[in-house]
Write a protein that holds these residues in place. Structure first.
Motif, PDB file in Angstrom:
ATOM      1  N   VAL A 102       0.826  -1.205   0.000  1.00 13.74           N
ATOM      2  CA  VAL A 102       0.000   0.000   0.000  1.00 13.74           C
ATOM      3  C   VAL A 102       0.868   1.265   0.000  1.00 13.74           C
ATOM      4  N   GLY A 103       2.054   1.206   0.605  1.00 11.79           N
ATOM      5  CA  GLY A 103       3.022   2.291   0.509  1.00 11.79           C
ATOM      6  C   GLY A 103       2.760   3.502   1.371  1.00 11.79           C
ATOM      7  N   ARG A 104       1.955   3.381   2.415  1.00 12.54           N
ATOM      8  CA  ARG A 104       1.673   4.514   3.296  1.00 12.54           C
ATOM      9  C   ARG A 104       1.333   4.018   4.695  1.00 12.54           C
ATOM     10  N   SER A 105       1.205   4.948   5.621  1.00  9.01           N
ATOM     11  CA  SER A 105       0.789   4.601   6.979  1.00  9.01           C
ATOM     12  C   SER A 105      -0.715   4.379   7.005  1.00  9.01           C
ATOM     13  N   MET A 106      -1.144   3.440   7.847  1.00  5.05           N
ATOM     14  CA  MET A 106      -2.569   3.159   7.971  1.00  5.05           C
ATOM     15  C   MET A 106      -2.944   3.053   9.442  1.00  5.05           C
ATOM     16  N   ALA A 107      -4.100   3.601   9.781  1.00 12.71           N
ATOM     17  CA  ALA A 107      -4.630   3.469  11.140  1.00 12.71           C
ATOM     18  C   ALA A 107      -5.131   2.042  11.317  1.00 12.71           C
ATOM     19  N   ILE A 108      -4.793   1.445  12.458  1.00 15.17           N
ATOM     20  CA  ILE A 108      -5.223   0.072  12.737  1.00 15.17           C
ATOM     21  C   ILE A 108      -5.974   0.060  14.070  1.00 15.17           C
ATOM     22  N   SER A 109      -7.131  -0.585  14.063  1.00 13.81           N
ATOM     23  CA  SER A 109      -7.900  -0.820  15.282  1.00 13.81           C
ATOM     24  C   SER A 109      -8.026  -2.328  15.421  1.00 13.81           C
ATOM     25  N   VAL A 110      -7.681  -2.822  16.582  1.00 17.26           N
ATOM     26  CA  VAL A 110      -7.755  -4.265  16.800  1.00 17.26           C
ATOM     27  C   VAL A 110      -8.579  -4.543  18.051  1.00 17.26           C
ATOM     28  N   ALA A 111      -9.160  -5.719  18.090  1.00 13.69           N
ATOM     29  CA  ALA A 111      -9.936  -6.137  19.250  1.00 13.69           C
ATOM     30  C   ALA A 111      -9.891  -7.655  19.341  1.00 13.69           C
ATOM     31  N   ILE A 112      -9.976  -8.143  20.562  1.00 10.65           N
ATOM     32  CA  ILE A 112     -10.156  -9.568  20.780  1.00 10.65           C
ATOM     33  C   ILE A 112     -11.646  -9.736  21.022  1.00 10.65           C
ATOM     34  N   VAL A 113     -12.287 -10.567  20.179  1.00  6.08           N
ATOM     35  CA  VAL A 113     -13.732 -10.745  20.269  1.00  6.08           C
ATOM     36  C   VAL A 113     -14.070 -12.162  20.697  1.00  6.08           C
ATOM     37  N   ASP A 114     -15.164 -12.279  21.460  1.00  3.90           N
ATOM     38  CA  ASP A 114     -15.586 -13.586  21.962  1.00  3.90           C
ATOM     39  C   ASP A 114     -16.483 -14.282  20.929  1.00  3.90           C
ATOM     40  N   PRO A 115     -16.924 -15.508  21.205  1.00  2.74           N
ATOM     41  CA  PRO A 115     -17.761 -16.234  20.240  1.00  2.74           C
ATOM     42  C   PRO A 115     -19.065 -15.512  19.884  1.00  2.74           C
ATOM     43  N   ASN A 117     -19.214 -12.329  19.337  1.00  9.59           N
ATOM     44  CA  ASN A 117     -18.750 -11.140  18.624  1.00  9.59           C
ATOM     45  C   ASN A 117     -18.666  -9.889  19.507  1.00  9.59           C
ATOM     46  N   ALA A 118     -18.649 -10.080  20.819  1.00  8.90           N
ATOM     47  CA  ALA A 118     -18.480  -8.948  21.744  1.00  8.90           C
ATOM     48  C   ALA A 118     -16.986  -8.656  21.896  1.00  8.90           C
ATOM     49  N   ARG A 119     -16.643  -7.377  21.879  1.00  5.55           N
ATOM     50  CA  ARG A 119     -15.242  -6.990  22.016  1.00  5.55           C
ATOM     51  C   ARG A 119     -14.829  -7.073  23.485  1.00  5.55           C
ATOM     52  N   VAL A 120     -13.809  -7.878  23.752  1.00  5.57           N
ATOM     53  CA  VAL A 120     -13.333  -8.086  25.110  1.00  5.57           C
ATOM     54  C   VAL A 120     -12.312  -7.013  25.482  1.00  5.57           C
ATOM     55  N   VAL A 121     -11.328  -6.798  24.621  1.00  2.00           N
ATOM     56  CA  VAL A 121     -10.334  -5.722  24.768  1.00  2.00           C
ATOM     57  C   VAL A 121     -10.060  -5.160  23.389  1.00  2.00           C
ATOM     58  N   LYS A 148     -16.226 -13.627  29.440  1.00  2.00           N
ATOM     59  CA  LYS A 148     -17.586 -13.864  29.914  1.00  2.00           C
ATOM     60  C   LYS A 148     -18.179 -15.159  29.396  1.00  2.00           C
ATOM     61  N   VAL A 149     -17.658 -15.652  28.267  1.00  2.00           N
ATOM     62  CA  VAL A 149     -18.161 -16.906  27.696  1.00  2.00           C
ATOM     63  C   VAL A 149     -16.980 -17.783  27.267  1.00  2.00           C
ATOM     64  N   ALA A 150     -17.236 -19.078  27.235  1.00  2.60           N
ATOM     65  CA  ALA A 150     -16.219 -20.023  26.775  1.00  2.60           C
ATOM     66  C   ALA A 150     -16.335 -20.172  25.271  1.00  2.60           C
ATOM     67  N   GLY A 151     -15.246 -20.605  24.642  1.00  2.83           N
ATOM     68  CA  GLY A 151     -15.259 -20.850  23.212  1.00  2.83           C
ATOM     69  C   GLY A 151     -14.070 -20.226  22.520  1.00  2.83           C
ATOM     70  N   PRO A 152     -14.074 -20.269  21.170  1.00  2.00           N
ATOM     71  CA  PRO A 152     -12.951 -19.713  20.412  1.00  2.00           C
ATOM     72  C   PRO A 152     -13.033 -18.181  20.326  1.00  2.00           C
ATOM     73  N   TYR A 153     -11.909 -17.537  20.561  1.00  2.00           N
ATOM     74  CA  TYR A 153     -11.808 -16.075  20.477  1.00  2.00           C
ATOM     75  C   TYR A 153     -11.027 -15.715  19.220  1.00  2.00           C
ATOM     76  N   GLN A 154     -11.330 -14.549  18.673  1.00  2.00           N
ATOM     77  CA  GLN A 154     -10.686 -14.109  17.439  1.00  2.00           C
ATOM     78  C   GLN A 154     -10.042 -12.749  17.625  1.00  2.00           C
ATOM     79  N   TYR A 155      -9.067 -12.476  16.760  1.00  2.00           N
ATOM     80  CA  TYR A 155      -8.392 -11.176  16.715  1.00  2.00           C
ATOM     81  C   TYR A 155      -8.976 -10.434  15.524  1.00  2.00           C
ATOM     82  N   LEU A 156      -9.761  -9.404  15.790  1.00  2.00           N
ATOM     83  CA  LEU A 156     -10.428  -8.616  14.762  1.00  2.00           C
ATOM     84  C   LEU A 156      -9.547  -7.432  14.387  1.00  2.00           C
TER      85      LEU A 156
END
Length: 177
Positions: A102-115, A117-121, A148-156
């Motif tokens: 892409v050749g430029r700076s980009m703003a990045i927002s990340v979150a760890i989401v629970d099963p 789809n709620a953002r944990v952090v 708050k819930v068990a299951g697979p978490y994702q990095y959004l």
């Protein structure tokens, strides 16, 4: 008799710019190259590739290997096991390896989401792709999340306001005793 009170007329003083111009007359550039600012190619349509993501209690950057879990064990956080949820995890760092032209700076927002789809952090930062075409390791630190819930978490991952990836990061398990 009146002329005795005045000095002889002098030539006007040269300004410092005139003196500099006169001094540089003898200097000649033999190559006569045009100087141009350095530039990189910006391609807003370039895709961003994501190769891996992992969490660890602490991450260090190795010059040859990139992101590495710190400590003698080099332990990655692949799962959390609790007696019950909600439960509090541990403070952690997350490393994501990516590549783009892409050749430029980009703003990045990340979150760890629970099963559900709620953002944990979540966290925000900037990734600089300017002049880089190789892989980039990006590390962010997070406080201890509350699961708050068990299951697979994702990095959004969202870049410039658009969701670009969801990568599996770890599992939360509830084990009855």
């Amino acid at each position: 008799a009146v002329d005795a009170f005045f000095d002889e007329p002098t030539t006007p003083k040269k300004s410092s710019v005139d003196a500099l111009t006169e001094a540089s007359k003898g200097v000649v550039n033999k190559e006569q190259k045009q100087m141009a600012p350095k530039s990189t190619t910006v391609d807003d349509d370039a895709k961003i590739q994501f190769f891996s993501v992992f969490a660890a209690e602490k991450i260090v950057m190795d010059k040859k290997l990139g992101c590495q879990p710190a400590g003698a064990e080099k332990k990655k956080l692949t799962f959390f096991s609790f007696d019950e949820v909600p439960a509090e995890g541990v403070p952690m760092s997350v490393c994501v390896t990516m590549q783009s032209k892409v050749g430029r700076s980009m703003a990045i927002s990340v979150a760890i989401v629970d099963p559900r789809n709620a953002r944990v952090v979540k966290a925000e930062d900037v990734v600089d792709f300017a002049g880089r075409t190789g892989r980039i390791d990006h590390v962010l630190d997070f406080p201890a999340p509350v699961f708050k819930v068990a299951g697979p978490y994702q990095y959004l991952i969202e870049m410039d306001g658009k969701e670009v990836a969801r990568l599996p990061i770890f599992d939360v398990k509830v084990e009855a005793q």
